[in-house]
Design a protein around this motif. Structure first.
Motif, PDB file in Angstrom:
ATOM      1  N   ASN A 230      -5.160   1.980  -7.700  1.00  8.90           N
ATOM      2  CA  ASN A 230      -5.808   3.285  -7.824  1.00  8.90           C
ATOM      3  C   ASN A 230      -6.420   3.597  -6.478  1.00  8.90           C
ATOM      4  OD1 ASN A 230      -6.050   4.657 -10.453  1.00  8.90           O
ATOM      5  ND2 ASN A 230      -6.562   2.560 -11.079  1.00  8.90           N
ATOM      6  N   VAL A 231      -6.007   4.691  -5.868  1.00  5.68           N
ATOM      7  CA  VAL A 231      -6.445   4.904  -4.501  1.00  5.68           C
ATOM      8  C   VAL A 231      -6.654   6.387  -4.227  1.00  5.68           C
ATOM      9  CG1 VAL A 231      -4.068   4.987  -3.611  1.00  5.68           C
ATOM     10  CG2 VAL A 231      -5.908   4.278  -2.079  1.00  5.68           C
ATOM     11  N   THR A 232      -7.565   6.652  -3.340  1.00  7.47           N
ATOM     12  CA  THR A 232      -7.732   8.014  -2.831  1.00  7.47           C
ATOM     13  C   THR A 232      -7.712   7.919  -1.310  1.00  7.47           C
ATOM     14  OG1 THR A 232      -9.139   8.534  -4.717  1.00  7.47           O
ATOM     15  CG2 THR A 232      -9.207  10.075  -2.875  1.00  7.47           C
ATOM     16  N   GLY A 233      -6.935   8.769  -0.665  1.00  7.23           N
ATOM     17  CA  GLY A 233      -6.865   8.675   0.794  1.00  7.23           C
ATOM     18  C   GLY A 233      -5.951   9.733   1.363  1.00  7.23           C
ATOM     19  N   PRO A 234      -5.847   9.740   2.662  1.00 11.74           N
ATOM     20  CA  PRO A 234      -5.048  10.791   3.301  1.00 11.74           C
ATOM     21  C   PRO A 234      -3.546  10.620   3.098  1.00 11.74           C
ATOM     22  CG  PRO A 234      -6.052   9.334   4.970  1.00 11.74           C
ATOM     23  CD  PRO A 234      -6.515   8.852   3.636  1.00 11.74           C
ATOM     24  N   ALA A 235      -2.842  11.737   3.036  1.00  9.58           N
ATOM     25  CA  ALA A 235      -1.376  11.703   2.873  1.00  9.58           C
ATOM     26  C   ALA A 235      -0.773  10.873   4.005  1.00  9.58           C
ATOM     27  CB  ALA A 235      -0.822  13.119   2.913  1.00  9.58           C
ATOM     28  N   GLY A 236       0.211  10.066   3.655  1.00  6.56           N
ATOM     29  CA  GLY A 236       0.955   9.317   4.672  1.00  6.56           C
ATOM     30  C   GLY A 236       0.380   7.956   4.982  1.00  6.56           C
ATOM     31  N   SER A 237      -0.863   7.630   4.490  1.00  2.00           N
ATOM     32  CA  SER A 237      -1.333   6.257   4.758  1.00  2.00           C
ATOM     33  C   SER A 237      -0.486   5.297   3.940  1.00  2.00           C
ATOM     34  CB  SER A 237      -2.803   6.020   4.426  1.00  2.00           C
ATOM     35  OG  SER A 237      -3.428   7.151   3.967  1.00  2.00           O
ATOM     36  N   LEU A 261      10.690 -11.429   0.092  1.00  3.26           N
ATOM     37  CA  LEU A 261       9.610 -10.761   0.831  1.00  3.26           C
ATOM     38  C   LEU A 261       8.430 -10.460  -0.079  1.00  3.26           C
ATOM     39  CD1 LEU A 261      11.675  -8.342   3.107  1.00  3.26           C
ATOM     40  CD2 LEU A 261      10.745 -10.601   3.666  1.00  3.26           C
ATOM     41  N   ALA A 262       8.714 -10.249  -1.361  1.00  2.00           N
ATOM     42  CA  ALA A 262       7.649 -10.014  -2.360  1.00  2.00           C
ATOM     43  C   ALA A 262       6.584  -9.049  -1.830  1.00  2.00           C
ATOM     44  CB  ALA A 262       7.037 -11.348  -2.785  1.00  2.00           C
ATOM     45  N   THR A 263       7.041  -7.972  -1.242  1.00  2.00           N
ATOM     46  CA  THR A 263       6.119  -7.024  -0.590  1.00  2.00           C
ATOM     47  C   THR A 263       6.347  -5.617  -1.146  1.00  2.00           C
ATOM     48  OG1 THR A 263       6.169  -8.335   1.430  1.00  2.00           O
ATOM     49  CG2 THR A 263       5.415  -6.062   1.634  1.00  2.00           C
ATOM     50  N   ASP A 264       5.293  -5.029  -1.706  1.00  2.00           N
ATOM     51  CA  ASP A 264       5.368  -3.640  -2.158  1.00  2.00           C
ATOM     52  C   ASP A 264       4.641  -2.759  -1.146  1.00  2.00           C
ATOM     53  OD1 ASP A 264       6.642  -4.483  -4.446  1.00  2.00           O
ATOM     54  OD2 ASP A 264       4.809  -4.585  -5.644  1.00  2.00           O
ATOM     55  N   ARG A 265       5.161  -1.559  -0.939  1.00  2.00           N
ATOM     56  CA  ARG A 265       4.520  -0.603  -0.016  1.00  2.00           C
ATOM     57  C   ARG A 265       4.334   0.722  -0.745  1.00  2.00           C
ATOM     58  NH1 ARG A 265       5.339  -2.183   5.441  1.00  2.00           N
ATOM     59  NH2 ARG A 265       6.520  -4.120   5.456  1.00  2.00           N
ATOM     60  N   TYR A 266       3.163   1.289  -0.591  1.00  2.00           N
ATOM     61  CA  TYR A 266       2.897   2.587  -1.215  1.00  2.00           C
ATOM     62  C   TYR A 266       2.387   3.558  -0.159  1.00  2.00           C
ATOM     63  CZ  TYR A 266       1.004   6.206  -4.213  1.00  2.00           C
ATOM     64  OH  TYR A 266       0.742   7.420  -4.813  1.00  2.00           O
ATOM     65  N   ILE A 267       3.055   4.692  -0.050  1.00  2.00           N
ATOM     66  CA  ILE A 267       2.657   5.702   0.928  1.00  2.00           C
ATOM     67  C   ILE A 267       2.033   6.870   0.171  1.00  2.00           C
ATOM     68  CG2 ILE A 267       3.501   7.232   2.760  1.00  2.00           C
ATOM     69  CD1 ILE A 267       5.890   4.924   2.766  1.00  2.00           C
ATOM     70  N   LEU A 268       0.810   7.194   0.535  1.00  2.00           N
ATOM     71  CA  LEU A 268       0.022   8.136  -0.267  1.00  2.00           C
ATOM     72  C   LEU A 268       0.504   9.575  -0.142  1.00  2.00           C
ATOM     73  CD1 LEU A 268      -1.963   5.639   0.039  1.00  2.00           C
ATOM     74  CD2 LEU A 268      -3.799   7.296  -0.286  1.00  2.00           C
ATOM     75  N   ARG A 269       0.377  10.277  -1.261  1.00  2.00           N
ATOM     76  CA  ARG A 269       0.663  11.714  -1.288  1.00  2.00           C
ATOM     77  C   ARG A 269      -0.530  12.482  -0.696  1.00  2.00           C
ATOM     78  NH1 ARG A 269       3.379  15.437  -4.798  1.00  2.00           N
ATOM     79  NH2 ARG A 269       4.332  13.782  -6.008  1.00  2.00           N
ATOM     80  N   GLY A 270      -1.737  11.926  -0.967  1.00  2.00           N
ATOM     81  CA  GLY A 270      -2.952  12.575  -0.469  1.00  2.00           C
ATOM     82  C   GLY A 270      -3.430  13.660  -1.401  1.00  2.00           C
ATOM     83  N   GLY A 271      -4.705  14.023  -1.243  1.00  2.00           N
ATOM     84  CA  GLY A 271      -5.232  15.164  -1.996  1.00  2.00           C
ATOM     85  C   GLY A 271      -5.866  14.807  -3.325  1.00  2.00           C
ATOM     86  N   GLY A 272      -6.204  13.558  -3.557  1.00  2.00           N
ATOM     87  CA  GLY A 272      -6.888  13.192  -4.808  1.00  2.00           C
ATOM     88  C   GLY A 272      -6.521  11.787  -5.233  1.00  2.00           C
ATOM     89  N   PRO A 273      -7.103  11.333  -6.360  1.00  2.00           N
ATOM     90  CA  PRO A 273      -6.824   9.965  -6.812  1.00  2.00           C
ATOM     91  C   PRO A 273      -5.345   9.778  -7.152  1.00  2.00           C
ATOM     92  CG  PRO A 273      -8.610  10.988  -8.080  1.00  2.00           C
ATOM     93  CD  PRO A 273      -8.020  12.058  -7.229  1.00  2.00           C
ATOM     94  N   GLU A 274      -4.795   8.639  -6.798  1.00  2.00           N
ATOM     95  CA  GLU A 274      -3.385   8.324  -7.075  1.00  2.00           C
ATOM     96  C   GLU A 274      -3.309   6.951  -7.738  1.00  2.00           C
ATOM     97  OE1 GLU A 274      -0.854   9.015  -3.543  1.00  2.00           O
ATOM     98  OE2 GLU A 274      -2.566  10.076  -2.686  1.00  2.00           O
ATOM     99  N   THR A 275      -2.445   6.840  -8.716  1.00  2.00           N
ATOM    100  CA  THR A 275      -2.229   5.560  -9.392  1.00  2.00           C
ATOM    101  C   THR A 275      -0.766   5.194  -9.232  1.00  2.00           C
ATOM    102  OG1 THR A 275      -3.901   6.053 -11.032  1.00  2.00           O
ATOM    103  CG2 THR A 275      -2.307   4.365 -11.626  1.00  2.00           C
TER     104      THR A 275
END
Ligand code: BGC
Length: 826
Positions: A230-237, A261-275
């Motif tokens: 659950n994250v809130t932050g700028p688009a593209g982080s 690699l067992a590595t997940d990456r999530y790039i934020l949409r931005g503009g509010g809370p994201e799950t």
């Protein structure tokens, strides 16, 4: 026309390709009384209907031998379809069908390209039926899932997720076309196993900053699954989650996952809370290293989602010893983590394969702990189908190895022992009947390989795999002759085969397998056993096999039991056995009158031992008992998974010996309940949901008084052997609950040791002797105390102390304390 599979025209199935989003709209003009969506894929599919994910399955359709059996899930969507415009579709990932599998690095084992199959059946009040199914009218697009891989993880760019793509009215004119794929419809099958689901969620137990400045979140338990954020932050982080089983020198360590690699990456949409959580991967992990988090990471921003086949729990054991309870819990967790559709060796590294030997060793434990008829029944069908096609039982099922598997003990003979184990647990002859062709084919194949004496003496064998004394680079090269292991196991499987033939009424086959079994047994004894009962190699595994598989006569068995007790004592009750011997060594001891030694082994904490990993904070069973060494470093062999259930097979002995429950007739129609307290245990409780109902056993020993309660279901009867009863009371009971309370017998109390006891008396009680010699050794390092020397043995402890210059009252006190056996004589 039968429903077709569809594939997006631009899908290549290559490594790193984005997931395909599929959609189609349709109109209905009246409400159906029932709407059922059936779905499957070559790859993984998350079905969507009218803006929702359909059902609660994940990683569907799981992993089966797809060319033979591709499982179709069914969902009731009556409440989701609407009168008017509807949108149906799904997100299609790579999964097991396309992604790389196995340490050999090969991919596209089942297909070059992904394909989806959906069929929505709408039933109207007048009985008429409409079907909407995958066809050329579907459109294919792309969304946030940039890449997905079971081993390597998922990359999701939330900025690319098209809003409303699964609702009616979405403009998909920019999307591409699909073409019909040629995947054969005759592979489609109904599920036998429960689906894979999110079963539990864990909150972080700690968030730490490591010496190198990284952020690592500890979930307190090694699991299979993933992290939801659950994250809130700028688009593209971009947030990066790297999953690990262990910390070494304060940092997350990735040695045990090898090349995954067992590595997940999530790039934020931005503009509010994201799950977000991934959907086309899973990881075996306890820790996650988080980087790129916008702002301060708060613990409640992350959840670990436990994911596995959603089986019903059927077995529990709790004792008065917290370390044993953790050992048991570790076996339960390793089972959960390795039942993600297929019973696997491990859930974390570049393997996660249906290794036959691992489930063969663990099956009796698994069948006690969970209802495994679905998962293992489905897996046995795959095994039989692949065996039928290829002419051998693959070492891994489903088979993705590049070379054919040769027949091997414990691995390939799962074809016989697993149906037998399931039959014993559930009492269902249908299990044997279904597997009969596979069982007999395997046994006859091995029979043709025997030498003129009747021994299985040629060909590759895994032997006593991962014997701790085997060279680090050759896990099959243990102390015990691998062909001794093979012939011993063959004695067991030929007997199971003969019994199966008898149960199913195949009298001629039964005679054939009885004859074969006796021939192999006689040859085994001739080759490997002396007349008095020594078994060559003189290893714990050789003795454990000869004893538990019933290969010895009465006199030899007694002698073998004694030798085994000596061998395990000499090893300081640490483990000297691998996959073949470890599940049986405690049984072989307790069955030959060496219960105390079995408990000493069970409760040992030095490396490598049953409890050593527990003292090191293990939350699952390790591939090697010393996968993590006492200094916290990882064993250098590369075979160091921290989540392998195979060696957790000792819990089966715990169920039968501490809990005391053994089936006499299959399915526990009749059972024996004979708890055997030992070690430092003062109480235990066991519960098992059998096919007849719940069996409960509770016992406790306090102040020299035993209390025992047994409850058994309607339709069963039990022979209850009251533990440590003065008259050795045995009671036969029918359905219901009964309790008994009684003072422990003289035989038990007579064992009470004091400073006046002779050294011999102490030495006869292995647990007390061990504690005693430990105290002695602490005060007089290097001075041996040999109870076998007759003069010393006759001496009382008090006299011994008189002879020792400088013996202090403190030593006397400590020695006296070491003589008290908690439980039996307290
Ligand atoms: C697996 C084992 C398996 C073995 C046999 C290993 O890599 O993890 O558990 O049984 O290979 O070769």
């Amino acid at each position: 026309m039968p429903t077709a599979f569809i594939t997006p025209v631009n899908a290549t199935g290559a490594d790193g390709e984005p997931a395909s989003y599929l959609r189609r709209e349709f109109e209905i003009d009246r409400r159906p009384v029932r709407a059922t969506l059936q779905v499957t894929a070559v790859g993984l599919i998350e079905p969507h209907l009218n803006g929702r994910v359909v059902g609660d399955e994940v990683l569907a359709p799981g992993w089966t031998s797809y060319r033979h059996r591709l499982v179709v899930s069914s969902h009731d969507v009556t409440d989701v379809v609407v009168v008017g415009a509807n949108a149906i579709g799904g997100v299609l990932g790579q999964g097991w069908a396309l992604g790389r599998l196995g340490w050999e690095g090969a991919r596209n084992h089942y297909s070059d390209r992904p394909a989806a199959w959906l069929r929505l059946e709408l039933e109207y009040p007048d009985g008429s039926i409409d079907v909407i199914s995958t066809d050329a009218r579907f459109r294919a697009g792309r969304g946030g899932v940039l890449s997905n891989s079971i081993y390597d993880g998922e990359v999701f760019d939330a900025r690319l997720e098209p809003t409303g793509w699964d609702h009616a009215g979405f403009d998909d004119t920019g999307w591409g076309e699909v073409e019909l794929s040629d995947w054969p419809n005759d592979s489609l099958t109904e599920p036998i196993a429960p689906p894979i689901r999110r079963v539990e969620e864990l909150t972080p137990t700690a968030v730490v900053t490591t010496p190198s400045g990284r952020t690592v979140v500890d979930f307190g338990q090694n699991i299979s699954g993933w992290v939801r954020l659950n994250v809130t932050g700028p688009a593209g982080s971009e947030i990066v989650l790297r999953h690990a089983e262990v910390m070494v020198e304060g940092e997350a360590d990735f040695e045990t996952i090898r090349t995954a690699l067992a590595t997940d990456r999530y790039i934020l949409r931005g503009g509010g809370p994201e799950t977000w959580e991934p959907r086309f991967t899973f990881h075996g992990f306890r820790y996650v290293e988080v980087s790129g988090w916008p702002g301060q990471l708060a613990a409640d921003a992350l959840r670990a989602v436990v994911v596995h086949s959603d089986m019903v729990r059927t077995g529990w054991l709790e004792t008065s010893d917290p370390l044993l309870n953790r050992l048991h819990s570790n076996a339960v967790w390793s089972m959960r983590d390795n039942f993600v559709g297929v019973p696997t060796d491990c859930p974390q590294r570049d393997e996660r394969l249906g290794w036959t030997g691992d489930i063969n060793a663990f099956a009796p434990s698994a069948a006690f702990l969970y209802d495994v008829r679905g998962v293992l029944g489905s897996w046995l069908r795959d095994l039989a189908a692949e065996q039928d096609e290829k002419g051998f039982v693959p070492w891994v099922v489903p088979d993705v190895l590049s070379t054919p598997s040769s027949p091997t003990a414990l691995w390939s003979d799962v074809a016989v022992s697993l149906p037998w184990t399931l039959y014993r647990e559930y009492g269902d002859e249908g299990i044997l009947a279904d597997a009969y062709a596979s069982m007999t084919t395997f046994i006859r194949q091995v029979a043709a390989l025997l030498d003129e004496r009747g021994l299985w003496s040629t060909g590759f064998q895994f032997g006593d795999w991962l014997d701790p004394d085997a060279p680090a680079n050759n896990p099959a090269g243990g102390k015990t002759d691998r062909h001794l292991v093979a012939s011993a196991y063959l004695c067991r499987t030929t007997r199971e085969m003969a019994d199966t033939a008898r149960i199913l009424g195949h009298a001629d086959d039964a005679r054939e397998f009885d004859g074969l079994s006796e021939r192999v047994r006689a040859a085994f004894v001739d080759e490997y056993v002396t007349a008095a009962g020594r078994v060559v190699n003189e290893t714990a595994t050789a003795y454990a096999l000869a004893i538990t598989f019933g290969l010895l006569d009465e006199r030899q068995r007694e002698h073998a039991g004694k030798r085994l007790a000596e061998i395990v004592a000499k090893a300081g009750y640490t483990i000297s056995t691998g996959f073949a011997g470890t599940p049986l060594v405690t049984d072989a001891l307790s069955a030959t009158g060496h219960l105390a030694e079995a408990y000493l082994m069970l409760m040992e904490t030095k490396s490598p031992s049953f409890l050593y990993p527990v003292t090191m904070g293990a939350t699952t069973i390790w591939e090697r008992w010393d996968s993590v060494r006492p200094d916290g470093s990882i064993h250098p062999s590369g075979m160091t998974s921290l989540n392998h259930y195979a060696l957790g097979a000792v819990v089966d002995w715990m169920h039968r010996t501490i809990g005391g429950l053994t089936a006499i007739e299959p399915g526990y129609r009749t059972m024996r309940i004979a708890p055997q307290p030992g070690g430092t245990l003062t109480s235990a409780s066991l519960r098992h949901s059998t096919v007849f109902g719940s069996v409960d056993v509770r016992w406790a020993i306090e102040d020299g008084v035993a209390s025992v309660t047994v409850g058994i279901p309607v339709g069963t009867s039990a022979e209850v052997v009251l533990p440590l009863h003065p008259d050795g009371l045995i009671i036969t009971m029918e359905a219901g609950e009964q309790s008994w309370t009684y003072p422990l017998g003289d035989t038990v109390l007579r064992d009470e040791l004091t400073l006046q006891s002779s050294l011999k008396a102490v030495a006869d009680d292995p647990a007390a002797w061990r504690r005693f010699t430990e105290v002695f050794g602490r005060h007089f390092p290097g001075v041996p105390l040999d109870a076998q020397a007759p003069e010393a043995a006759a001496m009382t402890i008090a006299t011994l102390l008189e002879y020792i210059p400088g013996a202090s009252p403190e030593l006397a006190r400590e020695l006296e304390a070491s003589l008290t056996t908690p439980g039996a004589s307290s």
